[in-house]
Design a protein around this motif. Structure first.
Motif, PDB file in Angstrom:
ATOM      1  N   HIS A   1       7.098   5.506   3.642  1.00 42.94           N
ATOM      2  CA  HIS A   1       7.523   6.829   4.096  1.00 42.94           C
ATOM      3  C   HIS A   1       8.123   7.600   2.936  1.00 42.94           C
ATOM      4  O   HIS A   1       8.955   7.072   2.201  1.00 42.94           O
ATOM      5  N   GLU A   2       7.726   8.822   2.801  1.00 39.63           N
ATOM      6  CA  GLU A   2       8.218   9.657   1.709  1.00 39.63           C
ATOM      7  C   GLU A   2       9.742   9.784   1.765  1.00 39.63           C
ATOM      8  O   GLU A   2      10.313  10.080   2.820  1.00 39.63           O
TER       9      GLU A   2
ATOM     10  N   ASN B   1       0.862  -1.180   0.000  1.00 44.26           N
ATOM     11  CA  ASN B   1       0.000   0.000   0.000  1.00 44.26           C
ATOM     12  C   ASN B   1       0.902   1.234   0.000  1.00 44.26           C
ATOM     13  O   ASN B   1       1.711   1.416   0.917  1.00 44.26           O
ATOM     14  N   THR B   2       0.770   2.050  -1.019  1.00 41.23           N
ATOM     15  CA  THR B   2       1.659   3.214  -1.134  1.00 41.23           C
ATOM     16  C   THR B   2       1.532   4.154   0.062  1.00 41.23           C
ATOM     17  O   THR B   2       2.459   4.894   0.384  1.00 41.23           O
ATOM     18  N   LYS B   3       0.401   4.109   0.742  1.00 44.42           N
ATOM     19  CA  LYS B   3       0.225   4.975   1.917  1.00 44.42           C
ATOM     20  C   LYS B   3       1.114   4.539   3.084  1.00 44.42           C
ATOM     21  O   LYS B   3       1.356   5.303   4.010  1.00 44.42           O
ATOM     22  N   ASP B   4       1.580   3.270   3.044  1.00 47.35           N
ATOM     23  CA  ASP B   4       2.434   2.773   4.125  1.00 47.35           C
ATOM     24  C   ASP B   4       3.895   3.154   3.944  1.00 47.35           C
ATOM     25  O   ASP B   4       4.719   2.964   4.845  1.00 47.35           O
TER      26      ASP B   4
END
Ligand code: SF4
Ligand code: SF4
Length: 100
Positions: free
Chosen positions: A8-9, A3-6
């Motif tokens: 960290h940038e 999941n790309t939301k998981d």
């Protein structure tokens, strides 16, 4: 599935001082070999190792290099590069291919 939301940038490390929890030893191809009789205890390897993977005996008046902490060594070779050939041209750290 990731999941790309998981993620960290920019691969940000949010928890400082977490190096001891990561066993980076699985990454390497080469490994430093410590040859104690050639060591002059200059501590260059300990100063330069980016992973604090140089093992020390701190029980005496001065710290003493005793080996490599293999759980944390990435095999980058910096320690061997900085280790001076002080004993008749021989260094105390040499890189060798790791047998897996
Ligand atoms: S090879 Fe790199 S990570 Fe391993 S002990 Fe030497 S300087 Fe540290
Ligand atoms: S850099 Fe080499 S000689 Fe110096 S303490 Fe480390 S292993 Fe020993």
């Amino acid at each position: 599935m990731i999941n790309t939301k998981d993620l960290h940038e920019g691969g940000i490390i949010r928890d400082p001082g977490n190096a001891t929890t990561y066993k980076t030893g699985d990454w390497r191809t080469f490994v430093p070999q410590f040859i104690e009789e050639n060591c002059i205890q200059c501590m260059f390897c300990w100063i330069y190792c980016p992973d604090t993977a140089i093992e020390l005996d701190t029980s005496g008046d001065k710290p003493k290099v005793t080996g490599i902490i293999m759980d944390h060594c990435k095999g980058c070779g910096i320690c061997a590069h900085e280790c001076p050939p002080a004993k008749k041209g021989k260094s105390a750290l040499v890189m060798v291919r790791e047998e897996k």
